[in-house]
Design a protein around this motif. Structure first.
Motif, PDB file in Angstrom:
ATOM      1  N   LEU A 215     133.040  39.153  87.887  1.00 23.01           N
ATOM      2  CA  LEU A 215     132.984  39.119  86.421  1.00 23.01           C
ATOM      3  C   LEU A 215     132.992  37.655  86.011  1.00 23.01           C
ATOM      4  CD1 LEU A 215     135.777  41.788  85.719  1.00 23.01           C
ATOM      5  CD2 LEU A 215     133.358  42.154  86.244  1.00 23.01           C
ATOM      6  N   ILE A 245     130.745  38.936  81.093  1.00 19.06           N
ATOM      7  CA  ILE A 245     131.620  39.638  80.135  1.00 19.06           C
ATOM      8  C   ILE A 245     132.118  38.695  79.038  1.00 19.06           C
ATOM      9  CG2 ILE A 245     132.393  41.424  81.756  1.00 19.06           C
ATOM     10  CD1 ILE A 245     135.011  39.731  81.991  1.00 19.06           C
ATOM     11  N   SER A 448     127.715  41.555  76.294  1.00 28.02           N
ATOM     12  CA  SER A 448     128.891  41.479  77.172  1.00 28.02           C
ATOM     13  C   SER A 448     129.766  42.719  77.001  1.00 28.02           C
ATOM     14  CB  SER A 448     129.703  40.222  76.849  1.00 28.02           C
ATOM     15  OG  SER A 448     128.921  39.090  77.096  1.00 28.02           O
ATOM     16  N   LEU A 452     130.881  45.234  80.171  1.00 29.01           N
ATOM     17  CA  LEU A 452     132.251  45.615  80.523  1.00 29.01           C
ATOM     18  C   LEU A 452     132.410  47.134  80.477  1.00 29.01           C
ATOM     19  CD1 LEU A 452     134.997  44.570  81.385  1.00 29.01           C
ATOM     20  CD2 LEU A 452     135.624  44.271  78.997  1.00 29.01           C
TER      21      LEU A 452
END
Ligand code: BUP
Length: 461
Positions: A215, A245, A448, A452
């Motif tokens: 990430l 993210i 983003s 996620l």
């Protein structure tokens, strides 16, 4: 059949630069109804770290703290004097103690462990044994991730001594699929292969490929091509997905007291000056910087740090900066010791510029608030970040102020560059666009946000 919400454990590393993105990610996951276990290492190095963890836990009572007591580290077995790198090592060497703690988090069982990149190589094998997916939160830019992944190969393939010779423009570290990194921008510690940080960096770079996903807290379009190259296997083969993210949004609970002085200043008039939580400049450079601030004619809010670790920062401002300079500065500026709540400062309408070391969180926070940056990298990944920041359009970087120089940067030059940045309307407009773009990315439906969500969906299965 009832689908339970995913239960995710987060393992941050030492130092505010590593902790801040973890508390923001914990908050983002908790808001999306994930069950979050936040691993708190004991002891911590700085007071600001303990304070931030307490604020997270008070704001999110459903986030469960998991106390991880570290084995004491024999400093003679670790080649470093840096308290934060020694703490990385203490956490890494205590990795086996986390296994039983993770096994005990069984209500419901864990769906994944998210580990800080500085700890990656020590914890991926632990999660393998537990058959627990391991994700890495990379706390710097995507370009820095590319360097991290390639550095071990570079060291093996190069026949030259890294620290030998002069660093010229052609003296580059080639990275497949992305622009090369000039050797002079490398974190200086990487030039010493026996240093503790370098051994950790190499080990992590080699193991990242074994994680289930990376990430990354990057922002805007600045790193789109780099993230694409990483995901297309151009940088290294077989890399797990790299998921953007960022920018992880600053949270309400991080906010402490405001700086009232700012309320009395005209909109966009104040330069905020801070070099992060781990940089103590030399006294000589501090005084030239103060001189530069006065010469710039701008209003300013300057956070002065005299020691790397906040607990040790005890000397009064007058002693550090000098009484004469304090006197010269008092009409135009506010000088404070050690800490202000940066999120509150950057969001204040009076703040119109940021003289920054370009720690990655500072860069993402400038983007989040649309504040133009004048970069002055001090160590670590900060030159690489400064280049990403400048390319994004949010600021400028005077490359000759790099860490390779032996003499201090003089007040006259500092004052002139501050004036250039504060008066640059193009930067202001670009920064305002990046602010909007950053907010769109993480609001419901943004790029983003969806990334996620996609990962959380995977954890539900
Ligand atoms: Br100093 C300072 N107030 O006075 P970076 C820092 N911060 O809120 P670093 C404050 O600490 P690395 C202060 O907002 C940011 O979130 C700031 O992280 C906050 O730099 C964080 O910018 C600092 O990444 O870490 O501390 O040098 O060495 O990892 O880059």
């Amino acid at each position: 059949l009832q689908i339970l919400p995913p239960h995710v454990a987060l393992l941050p590393s030492s130092g505010m630069g590593h902790l801040v993105p973890f508390v923001r990610l914990a908050a983002a996951l908790a808001r999306r109804n994930c069950l979050v276990t936040f691993i708190t290492t004991h002891p911590t190095v700085s007071l600001s770290e303990s304070r931030l963890v307490s604020r997270l836990l008070s704001a999110f009572p459903h986030v469960t703290p998991l106390e991880f007591h570290l084995l004491p580290l024999d400093h003679s077995t670790a080649n470093s004097k840096d308290p934060f790198f020694l703490q990385f090592e203490a956490i890494r060497r205590s990795a086996h103690l986390l296994s039983p703690l993770l096994s005990s988090c069984s209500d419901p069982p864990l769906s994944a462990l998210i580990t800080d990149v500085s700890l990656a190589s020590a914890f991926i094998s632990i999660t393998d044994e537990l058959r627990l997916p391991n994700y890495i939160l990379f706390t710097s830019s995507a370009w820095m991730l590319s360097l991290c992944l390639n550095f071990p190969t570079f060291v093996v393939n190069t026949s030259t001594n890294l620290s030998g010779g002069s660093a010229t423009a052609s003296d580059d570290i080639e990275i497949p699929g992305v622009p090369p990194v000039p050797k002079s921008w490398l974190p200086p510690l990487l030039l010493d292969l026996s240093n503790l940080f370098t051994t950790q960096f190499m080990a992590n770079g080699q193991e990242l490929i074994k994680s289930n996903g990376i990430l990354i807290n990057t922002f805007g379009n600045a790193e789109q091509a780099t993230v694409a190259a990483l995901n297309e296997g151009k940088v290294v083969n077989g890399l797990p997905p790299v998921t953007k993210i960022g920018p992880l949004a600053p949270c309400e609970f991080e906010k402490g007291s405001s700086v009232e002085w700012l309320d009395g200043q005209p909109a966009g008039s104040v330069l905020y000056v801070s070099f992060g939580s781990r940089t103590a400049m030399s006294r000589e450079q501090i005084r030239e910087l103060g001189d530069g601030l006065v010469r710039s004619g701008c209003r300013f809010l300057w956070v002065v740090k005299d020691k790397k670790v906040d607990r040790e920062d005890e000397e009064e401002l007058g002693g550090i900066v000098g009484q004469e300079l304090m006197e010269r500065m008092k009409d135009n500026g506010l000088v404070v010791k050690n800490w202000v709540d940066q999120g509150v400062v950057l969001a204040h309408p009076a703040v119109g510029g940021f003289l920054s070391h370009c720690g990655w969180n500072s860069v993402t926070e400038a983007a989040w608030n649309g504040v133009p940056v004048l970069a002055w990298p001090q160590h670590g990944d900060q030159s690489i970040n400064a280049q990403v920041m400048e390319k994004s359009g949010i600021g400028m970087w005077v490359k000759s102020w790099g860490w390779g120089r032996t003499e201090v940067v003089k007040g006259e030059e500092i004052g002139q560059k501050i004036g250039e940045m504060m008066g640059n309307d193009r930067l202001k407009a670009q920064a305002a666009n990046i602010r909007e773009e950053s907010r769109r990315a993480v609001e419901v439906g943004g790029g983003s946000y969806k990334e996620l969500e996609g990962i959380i969906e995977k954890w539900k299965i």
